[in-house]
Design an enzyme around this catalytic site. Structure first.
Site, short mmCIF file in Angstrom:
data_model
loop_
_atom_site.label_atom_id
_atom_site.label_comp_id
_atom_site.label_asym_id
_atom_site.label_seq_id
_atom_site.Cartn_x
_atom_site.Cartn_y
_atom_site.Cartn_z
CE LYS A 7 11.51 -19.60 19.61
NZ LYS A 7 10.44 -20.33 20.52
CG HIS B 214 8.83 -13.68 23.87
ND1 HIS B 214 9.18 -15.00 23.58
CD2 HIS B 214 8.60 -13.73 25.15
CE1 HIS B 214 9.17 -15.68 24.36
NE2 HIS B 214 8.92 -14.95 25.61
CE LYS C 80 10.87 -12.63 28.54
NZ LYS C 80 9.48 -13.07 29.46
CD GLU D 87 10.16 -22.32 29.51
OE1 GLU D 87 9.05 -21.75 29.36
OE2 GLU D 87 10.96 -22.81 28.71
CG ASP E 289 11.20 -23.86 22.24
OD1 ASP E 289 10.67 -23.24 21.60
OD2 ASP E 289 10.85 -23.86 23.44
CG HIS F 235 14.04 -16.64 23.99
ND1 HIS F 235 13.48 -15.87 23.17
CD2 HIS F 235 13.23 -17.57 24.23
CE1 HIS F 235 12.56 -16.32 22.80
NE2 HIS F 235 11.96 -17.49 23.27
C1 BG6 Z 1 9.14 -19.67 23.72
C2 BG6 Z 1 9.54 -20.74 23.72
O1 BG6 Z 1 9.89 -18.92 22.87
O2 BG6 Z 1 9.65 -19.21 24.92
C3 BG6 Z 1 8.68 -21.70 24.93
O3 BG6 Z 1 8.89 -21.57 22.55
C4 BG6 Z 1 8.96 -21.04 26.18
O4 BG6 Z 1 9.12 -23.07 24.84
C5 BG6 Z 1 9.00 -19.58 26.13
O5 BG6 Z 1 8.19 -21.49 27.10
C6 BG6 Z 1 9.53 -18.78 27.41
O6 BG6 Z 1 9.26 -17.69 27.45
P1 BG6 Z 1 8.88 -16.91 28.66
O7 BG6 Z 1 8.72 -15.27 28.31
O8 BG6 Z 1 7.87 -17.26 29.60
O9 BG6 Z 1 10.28 -16.83 29.53
#
Ligand code: BG6
Length: 529
Positions: A177, A207, A211, A245, A265, A270
């Protein structure tokens, strides 16, 4: 297996025993375009090492880093050693293991945007594949800036690396992405890619779907019979999805992020994927096509949660200076590579509806943000209160109890960290009165399985090698997600919306709280049950 074919679930007893008990994927060449980048270093190479270590990666499969700078195999191997060593579990790397793994690593130089570079790429590829015996079966992972996707695919096609449908060879191209930055650009990219690739050759990554805890949502819903009958408007009051985050713009991410923002993003991909898994109907078969079909129906049924304009159901925020994890955190506007007048949102909350028979009238509250108090992703499903409140509810410390409001049942999927599923319910507080004491039943991955969960990229890379596109996004699904968020982006741009400040280390702007308060609800604080 193409994305149009249902994937077959292998019965455990059908797995032949290798040393680790795992079946390696078939032999294939793995090429990573963008081999000098952060994703390759932090995620892809450690994931490939882990797959190899666990016996999932065929011993024949070469891994070829492809990037612009000249580099020898040896230099590449040394760089990757540092990345892998820093990112895999302690004790996995010994000198023998590393040299065994490193012997499959190669490096080829390519300027992706330069069509005349592809012939030398093929020339470099041939001897590596001949030695490994993997000709004609290839995975190309595009861990590059998205504006190089099309040049890469065009270059691969023109150098004869994209086999036709009738060929026994195959090519699977993985796209990181962002895939597009709004509906029109995503559609345009898909249209252009179709000139060179078929849908079954395209693997678009989200991604989150790799998980373990996210996949478990489907298992939990459709592998049990007790919860699914409750997953609807008759029993559920509302759903909250949080992807929070604590990090800001570390590792020079500001340059990318400022053109993206929280909505593009994280929420568009997600968070909407999590929503799909919670809201979708059971698929007829557990396979790629049926899962994509069901998720697509959810995305098509999405609408803004209030009748007013976008501002009445979407709240953008941007962090100001504050304190995160006990350390001072700068404001977004003073982060590296961020213009001082940036209007990019680092937080977004929204109230949405899924307009179908199952969910009509149930609000889904979604939020994601940077520089929040902690890194936590979870889905909280709040059930309706019993129709009659026969008992009082108390909260006690020792023998001192306070009367509190009735506590609805709540089911919480903790995606990360402290991965768990918790169900809270009412029980009688022991004593001479009928008083409710809220308690929680808790399934915790750590305590139950006592093993580290596989990394998302491990699972997804293995699925590409196996040709299983179940956990990747189909074109129509991706476009439906863009179709939903694009009007929000357009509204912000038309109104020059300035995101509301929130203090770094807080749970977001005040208006996001008001969004729920107007419905007489509150955001859950994720660390509580
Ligand atoms: C990514 C985003 O797709 O996912 C990032 O571009 C973000 O900004 C990340 O930090 C979060 O992934 P995870 O697996 O750490 O929750």
């Amino acid at each position: 297996m193409s994305s149009d074919q249902p994937s077959v679930v292998t019965a455990p007893q059908a797995i032949p025993q290798a040393a680790t008990g795992h079946v390696p994927a078939g032999d294939a060449t793995i090429m990573i375009f963008g081999a000098s980048g952060d994703l390759t270093a932090r995620k892809l190479m450690p994931a490939l090492f882990d797959l190899w270590y666990e016996g999932y990666l065929s011993d024949a499969s070469p891994i070829i880093g492809v990037a612009r700078r000249p580099k020898s195999d040896e230099e590449f191997r040394n760089e990757i050693f540092a990345d892998v060593n820093g990112n895999v579990r302690a004790g996995q790397i010994s000198p023998e293991r590393w040299s065994q793994f490193a012997s499959r690593l190669h490096y080829l130089q390519l300027d992706i945007a330069n069509p005349s570079d592809y012939a030398p790429l093929v020339n470099g590829l041939v001897p590596i594949e001949q030695a490994a015996g993997t000709q004609g079966k290839r995975v190309v992972y595009l861990a590059t800036a998205p504006d190089l996707f099309l040049s890469a695919v065009e270059g691969l096609s023109q150098s004869g690396l994209v086999p036709g449908r009738e060929s026994a060879d195959w090519l699977r191209v993985v796209f990181e992405k962002p895939f597009g930055h709004d509906l029109a650009s995503a559609q345009e990219l898909s249209t252009q890619l179709r000139r060179f690739l078929r849908e079954d050759q395209i693997y678009r990554i989200d991604h989150y779907l790799g998980k373990e805890t996210v996949q478990n949502i489907l298992l939990f819903r459709f592998g049990n019979s007790i919860f699914e009958p409750l997953f609807n408007r008759n029993h559920i009051d509302h759903v909250q999805i949080t992807v929070a985050e604590s990090q800001g713009m570390e590792r020079g991410r500001g340059g990318y992020y400022d053109h993206s923002g929280a909505l593009r993003d994280v929420l568009q991909n997600h968070v909407l994927q999590l929503l799909c898994l919670i809201a979708m109907e059971p698929p007829a078969l557990f396979g790629a096509r049926d899962l994509h079909d069901e998720k697509l129906k959810v995305l098509k049924a999405l609408s803004g949660g209030n009748r007013g304009d976008v501002a009445s159901w979407v709240i953008p925020g941007q962090y100001s200076a504050g304190v995160v994890d006990g350390k001072p955190a700068a404001s977004y506007l003073s982060e590296e590579r961020i213009p001082p007048d940036s209007r990019t949102e680092t937080y977004v909350a929204m109230k949405v509806q899924v307009d179908n028979w199952r969910w009509a009238g149930v609000p889904f509250y979604l939020r994601t943000g940077k520089r929040m108090p902690s890194r936590v992703s979870e889905i909280a499903i709040q059930f309706k209160l019993p129709p009659l409140n026969l008992f009082s509810t108390v909260e006690c410390e020792g023998d001192i109890c306070d009367l509190v409001g009735a506590r609805p049942n709540r089911l919480v999927f903790r995606i990360q960290p402290s991965e768990s599923i918790k169900l809270s319910f009412s029980t009688k507080r022991p004593g001479m009165n009928y008083q409710i004491h809220p308690v929680t039943m808790d399934f915790n991955y750590d305590a139950t399985f006592k093993q580290a969960l596989p990394e998302a990229y491990e699972r997804l890379l293995l699925d590409v090698l196996r040709g299983d596109s179940t956990l990747f996004l189909r074109t129509d699904e991706l476009e439906a997600a863009w179709q939903f968020v694009t009007p929000v982006l357009e509204y912000w741009s038309r109104h020059q919306t300035v995101p509301e400040p929130y203090r770094a280390g807080s749970w977001g702007p005040r208006s996001a709280d008001d969004l729920l308060l107007r419905d007489s609800r509150n955001w859950r604080t994720p660390s509580s049950t």
